[in-house]
Scaffold this motif. Structure first.
Motif, short mmCIF file in Angstrom:
data_model
loop_
_atom_site.label_atom_id
_atom_site.label_comp_id
_atom_site.label_asym_id
_atom_site.label_seq_id
_atom_site.Cartn_x
_atom_site.Cartn_y
_atom_site.Cartn_z
N CYS A 1 67.25 77.47 -56.75
CA CYS A 1 67.86 77.86 -55.47
C CYS A 1 68.57 76.66 -54.84
O CYS A 1 68.11 75.53 -54.96
N HIS A 2 69.66 76.92 -54.16
CA HIS A 2 70.33 75.89 -53.36
C HIS A 2 69.63 75.83 -52.00
O HIS A 2 69.20 76.86 -51.47
N LEU A 3 69.49 74.63 -51.45
CA LEU A 3 68.66 74.43 -50.28
C LEU A 3 69.44 73.93 -49.07
O LEU A 3 70.24 73.00 -49.19
N ARG B 1 71.72 72.52 -55.43
CA ARG B 1 72.45 71.67 -54.49
C ARG B 1 71.72 71.69 -53.15
O ARG B 1 71.33 72.75 -52.67
N VAL B 2 71.57 70.50 -52.55
CA VAL B 2 70.76 70.37 -51.34
C VAL B 2 71.63 69.84 -50.20
O VAL B 2 72.23 68.76 -50.31
N LEU B 3 71.69 70.59 -49.12
CA LEU B 3 72.33 70.15 -47.88
C LEU B 3 71.23 69.86 -46.88
O LEU B 3 70.37 70.70 -46.62
N VAL B 4 71.21 68.65 -46.34
CA VAL B 4 70.20 68.27 -45.34
C VAL B 4 70.77 68.58 -43.95
O VAL B 4 71.93 68.31 -43.66
N GLY B 5 69.90 69.13 -43.08
CA GLY B 5 70.36 69.69 -41.82
C GLY B 5 70.58 68.71 -40.69
O GLY B 5 70.03 68.90 -39.59
N TYR B 6 71.39 67.70 -40.93
CA TYR B 6 71.82 66.80 -39.86
C TYR B 6 73.14 67.33 -39.31
O TYR B 6 74.22 66.93 -39.74
N GLN B 7 73.05 68.24 -38.34
CA GLN B 7 74.23 68.98 -37.90
C GLN B 7 75.26 68.13 -37.17
O GLN B 7 76.42 68.57 -37.02
N PHE B 8 74.90 66.91 -36.75
CA PHE B 8 75.91 66.09 -36.06
C PHE B 8 77.00 65.63 -37.02
O PHE B 8 78.05 65.14 -36.58
N ARG B 9 76.80 65.77 -38.32
CA ARG B 9 77.88 65.53 -39.28
C ARG B 9 79.04 66.50 -39.05
O ARG B 9 80.16 66.26 -39.52
N PHE B 10 78.77 67.61 -38.37
CA PHE B 10 79.78 68.64 -38.13
C PHE B 10 80.34 68.57 -36.71
O PHE B 10 81.07 69.47 -36.29
N HIS B 11 80.02 67.51 -35.99
CA HIS B 11 80.52 67.38 -34.61
C HIS B 11 81.97 66.88 -34.66
O HIS B 11 82.25 65.81 -35.22
N ARG C 1 78.15 78.91 -52.93
CA ARG C 1 79.17 79.54 -53.78
C ARG C 1 79.80 78.56 -54.77
O ARG C 1 80.58 78.97 -55.62
N GLY C 2 79.48 77.28 -54.65
CA GLY C 2 80.08 76.28 -55.52
C GLY C 2 81.46 75.85 -55.08
O GLY C 2 82.20 75.22 -55.85
N GLN C 3 81.80 76.12 -53.83
CA GLN C 3 83.12 75.79 -53.31
C GLN C 3 83.16 74.43 -52.63
O GLN C 3 84.23 73.95 -52.27
N ALA C 4 82.00 73.79 -52.44
CA ALA C 4 81.94 72.50 -51.76
C ALA C 4 80.68 71.78 -52.19
O ALA C 4 79.69 72.39 -52.62
N GLN C 5 80.73 70.45 -52.07
CA GLN C 5 79.55 69.62 -52.25
C GLN C 5 78.95 69.31 -50.88
O GLN C 5 79.66 69.21 -49.89
#
Length: 342
Positions: free
Chosen positions: A84-86, A112-122, A306-310
């Motif tokens: 599973c992707h996380l 693939r693992v995305l860590v939830g530091y949402q300020f990367r999206f600010h 979906r494999g559209q981004a890292q």
């Protein structure tokens, strides 16, 4: 249709649930251990499992790990082993132990693992990063980040004394809970070479973790910095100031805007000639709302699935932020300087 399992239905898990519903294109089911102290009304109608292996046999493509910090790896490792992707909430854990198993599982299965530091999206911090890359204020000399929250009012819908944020056993404390700046300072200014910290329980908030921390940072670039975190400040404040060789940058989370001052050449002696320019933070030409960060994060996570981004904040990034947080806790406990150069 992406099949998504949400593990942990506290405030952040429910925010992720609502954002998934608003984005559509996902089939959602829940893994629950009933540690949440919130009402169950909004969870009605979703399939629920109380055993993780049973939940994983449903075949989710993605797992959102939003249970208490100390329990993250109990879900993340089996989910990664299952391929599973996380979306792994921050901090990735309360200890380094077990993270090597998660890394090996993800590498082996292709998770693939995305860590939830949402300020990367600010968008404001994104603009600030762009200005740094353009050397708009020259070479960065020093930085200061400050984040103060009054914990009893932070999540007014729940008793803070029962939340993970106030529990050492669940991986709480101000350094781990408010570790976002440890991630975005690395993202903006590069790796940290050394740090020191003072921390303690200075207020009477009925909990067994530190409520205040002052952390000093030396970056490998040579810049120095400081980070203040607390659970006590009223009104809350979250700000960043950057001093460069040819100017300054300021960011304030209250409006999300970036303020830029570029020194004249030769320097102006008249203080009245100082001019700051402001870059407002907007999304779709409207003022930025707090949930916009989480919605952008979730949209990015679905692209990752979906494999559209890292992942823009990888497991390696999450581990590094945790190492800094644990280093700060050790420095405060032992009164020592922590060196990351070896």
């Amino acid at each position: 249709m992406i099949k998504v399992l949400i593990a942990g239905l506290g405030s952040i898990g429910r925010r992720h649930l609502r954002n998934l519903l608003s984005l559509g294109d996902s089939e959602i089911f829940l893994y629950r251990t009933h540690h949440s102290t919130l009402p169950d009304d909004e969870l009605k109608g979703f399939p629920v499992d109380h055993d993780l292996q049973t939940a994983l046999r449903r075949g989710p493509q993605a797992v959102i790990v939003s249970n208490p910090t100390a329990m993250h790896l109990e879900v993340a490792i089996p989910a990664a082993q299952a391929g599973c992707h996380l979306l792994l909430e921050k901090p990735v854990s309360h200890t380094i132990q077990g993270l090597d198993r998660l890394q090996r599982a993800a590498q082996s299965s292709g998770s693939r693992v995305l860590v939830g530091y949402q300020f990367r999206f600010h968008p404001g911090l994104g603009q600030l990063k762009g200005l740094l890359e353009q050397e708009a204020i020259g070479r960065v000399l020093s930085v200061r980040a400050h984040w103060g929250e009054y914990l009893p009012a932070w999540h007014p819908w729940e008793d803070y004394r029962r939340s993970y944020s106030s529990s050492a056993e669940l991986g709480g404390g101000v350094i781990l809970t408010l570790s976002h700046p440890l991630d975005y300072l690395r993202w903006l200014f590069g790796e940290v070479a050394r740090l020191w910290a003072f921390a303690g329980q200075l207020n009477e908030l009925e909990m067994n973790v530190e409520d205040t921390a002052e952390i000093g940072l030396q970056f490998k670039s040579g810049a120095i910095g400081s980070l203040h975190l607390d659970y006590n400040q009223r009104p809350p404040a979250h700000q960043l100031e950057v001093i460069g060789s040819r100017g300054s940058l300021r960011w304030d989370n209250s409006d999300g805007a970036v303020h830029l001052y570029q020194a004249s050449q030769p320097p102006q002696l008249d203080a009245s000639a100082l001019t700051w320019s402001t870059l407002p933070a907007t999304r779709d030409e409207r003022p930025l709302a707090r949930n916009d960060l989480f919605e952008a994060e979730m949209s990015h996570f679905l692209e990752v699935v979906r494999g559209q981004a890292q992942p823009v904040c990888s497991l390696k990034d999450g581990v590094r932020a945790l190492e800094l947080a644990l280093g700060a806790l050790r420095s405060a406990r032992e009164g020592c300087l922590i060196d990351f150069n070896h």
